[in-house]
Write a protein that holds these residues in place. Sequence first.
Motif, PDB file in Angstrom:
ATOM      1  N   GLY A   1     -20.221  -0.856  -3.729  1.00  0.00           N
ATOM      2  CA  GLY A   1     -20.002  -1.329  -5.091  1.00  0.00           C
ATOM      3  C   GLY A   1     -21.148  -1.094  -6.032  1.00  0.00           C
ATOM      4  N   ASP A   2     -21.546  -2.174  -6.740  1.00  0.00           N
ATOM      5  CA  ASP A   2     -22.553  -2.034  -7.788  1.00  0.00           C
ATOM      6  C   ASP A   2     -23.966  -1.834  -7.259  1.00  0.00           C
ATOM      7  N   LYS A   3     -24.131  -1.816  -5.944  1.00  0.00           N
ATOM      8  CA  LYS A   3     -25.442  -1.511  -5.374  1.00  0.00           C
ATOM      9  C   LYS A   3     -25.686   0.008  -5.342  1.00  0.00           C
ATOM     10  N   ILE A   4     -24.639   0.775  -5.582  1.00  0.00           N
ATOM     11  CA  ILE A   4     -24.752   2.243  -5.628  1.00  0.00           C
ATOM     12  C   ILE A   4     -24.987   2.652  -7.077  1.00  0.00           C
ATOM     13  N   HIS A   5     -26.015   3.448  -7.320  1.00  0.00           N
ATOM     14  CA  HIS A   5     -26.344   3.870  -8.685  1.00  0.00           C
ATOM     15  C   HIS A   5     -25.230   4.737  -9.261  1.00  0.00           C
ATOM     16  N   LEU A   6     -25.007   4.619 -10.580  1.00  0.00           N
ATOM     17  CA  LEU A   6     -23.936   5.378 -11.234  1.00  0.00           C
ATOM     18  C   LEU A   6     -24.106   6.882 -11.026  1.00  0.00           C
ATOM     19  N   TYR A   7     -25.352   7.384 -11.076  1.00  0.00           N
ATOM     20  CA  TYR A   7     -25.571   8.814 -10.861  1.00  0.00           C
ATOM     21  C   TYR A   7     -25.050   9.219  -9.470  1.00  0.00           C
ATOM     22  N   SER A   8     -25.299   8.370  -8.494  1.00  0.00           N
ATOM     23  CA  SER A   8     -24.862   8.670  -7.126  1.00  0.00           C
ATOM     24  C   SER A   8     -23.343   8.708  -7.036  1.00  0.00           C
ATOM     25  N   LYS A   9     -22.670   7.841  -7.782  1.00  0.00           N
ATOM     26  CA  LYS A   9     -21.210   7.806  -7.766  1.00  0.00           C
ATOM     27  C   LYS A   9     -20.623   9.074  -8.383  1.00  0.00           C
ATOM     28  N   ILE A  10     -21.256   9.546  -9.440  1.00  0.00           N
ATOM     29  CA  ILE A  10     -20.801  10.786 -10.089  1.00  0.00           C
ATOM     30  C   ILE A  10     -21.028  11.979  -9.171  1.00  0.00           C
ATOM     31  N   VAL A  11     -22.230  12.084  -8.623  1.00  0.00           N
ATOM     32  CA  VAL A  11     -22.564  13.221  -7.759  1.00  0.00           C
ATOM     33  C   VAL A  11     -21.743  13.202  -6.475  1.00  0.00           C
ATOM     34  N   ALA A  12     -21.396  12.019  -5.964  1.00  0.00           N
ATOM     35  CA  ALA A  12     -20.561  11.941  -4.762  1.00  0.00           C
ATOM     36  C   ALA A  12     -19.235  12.651  -4.971  1.00  0.00           C
ATOM     37  N   VAL A  13     -18.645  12.480  -6.150  1.00  0.00           N
ATOM     38  CA  VAL A  13     -17.357  13.119  -6.462  1.00  0.00           C
ATOM     39  C   VAL A  13     -17.505  14.628  -6.560  1.00  0.00           C
ATOM     40  N   THR A  14     -18.490  15.094  -7.317  1.00  0.00           N
ATOM     41  CA  THR A  14     -18.640  16.534  -7.531  1.00  0.00           C
ATOM     42  C   THR A  14     -19.117  17.241  -6.266  1.00  0.00           C
ATOM     43  N   ASP A  15     -19.943  16.556  -5.477  1.00  0.00           N
ATOM     44  CA  ASP A  15     -20.423  17.144  -4.222  1.00  0.00           C
ATOM     45  C   ASP A  15     -19.262  17.335  -3.247  1.00  0.00           C
ATOM     46  N   MET A  16     -18.397  16.329  -3.138  1.00  0.00           N
ATOM     47  CA  MET A  16     -17.250  16.456  -2.245  1.00  0.00           C
ATOM     48  C   MET A  16     -16.328  17.580  -2.716  1.00  0.00           C
ATOM     49  N   PHE A  17     -16.112  17.653  -4.031  1.00  0.00           N
ATOM     50  CA  PHE A  17     -15.225  18.695  -4.570  1.00  0.00           C
ATOM     51  C   PHE A  17     -15.763  20.086  -4.249  1.00  0.00           C
ATOM     52  N   HIS A  18     -17.027  20.348  -4.560  1.00  0.00           N
ATOM     53  CA  HIS A  18     -17.563  21.701  -4.370  1.00  0.00           C
ATOM     54  C   HIS A  18     -17.778  22.032  -2.895  1.00  0.00           C
TER      55      HIS A  18
END
Length: 355
Positions: free
Chosen positions: A242-259
């Motif tokens: 949840g909110d213990k994960i930084h927003l940047y990490s949440k964004i990069v998690a999505v794009t990293d999985m996609f690529h």
Amino acid sequence: MVTVPVSQLKPGERIIENVITKFNNVLFMKGKIVSERDLDILRAFLIPSVQIEVKNGEADSAVQEATSEEQADNVLPFHEHYHTMLHLLRRVFNTSASGGYSPPILEIRTTLEALINNIDQYDVLTFNPRHFQLRDFIYHNSIMVSLTSYLLAKWHGLSSKELMQVALAGLLHDIGNAKVDPAILHKPTKLTAEEAEDMKRHTIIGYNILRPVPAINEGVKLCALQHHEREDGSGYPLGIQGDKIHLYSKIVAVTDMFHAMTTDRFHKKAVSPYLVLEQLQNESFGKMQPAIIQTFISKVTAFHNGMLVRLSDNRVGEIVFSDHAHPTRPWVNVNGKIINLTVERHLHIQEVIQK
């Protein structure tokens, strides 16, 4: 000017009148130099003939050459800066692997800014790195994750001052892999449990490489540590949620999985980006922030009528309707037959041919 049947058209010839489909959409603009792939598209859309420029010796060849050079120049700046970034990132990883000095953030940022200044030449779904080699996957993935994270942060409403930091977070998120055994990184088969645990260490290693660097903010550093964490606590290395994960990490998690899934790797072939988007939508429930996933999918699948796509059975068609409830599954006209991909689930879009 001469009208030529498509059956007699040859690669290299120049079309001098717009080619129009029977739905009154422009298939090819006048001035286009025909390629082998274009011939397939013309045949798929049952175009009977096109008007081409009459060849007139060297003058005509010069026009074609100039046109080809002009087309190449339209994408040259982006690819030049991408190539520069690729070489810089390889050097940064090699230095980190040997325990050298901290990453040259000023040089990295300057190079990244030059690349982002040409981001209008980058398309998330259709971009493929030139001269891609498997051994360079980690660098290509880092650059694409950086560019896509920049766009996703922008789409998601982050402030302009944060966009470059998100791009840096994406670029450096996997820097810990510099110290992972190359035999593990390049293994062509599934990792053993022990090897998988070694691989997971790249998050902590990456954070430790970036932690003492003053020129990047805490979000960039935490992204190296947290990009494999998940909303439900099922990720690693700390299992936070949840909110213990930084927003940047949440964004990069999505794009990293996609690529990672849409690019060839040593142990796995690339998957169609549309299938990956569906997988993100269906299987990431509870694991990634829904609002970020929704923003990503809706923006990268901004289909419009007239877009040419190739389906998974190799048929080429034209999008005639996009269903907002099913963004990866529009209706496609293939030679006069409407294929509703929301119904015909055995088919999917393999690639976009022309936007």
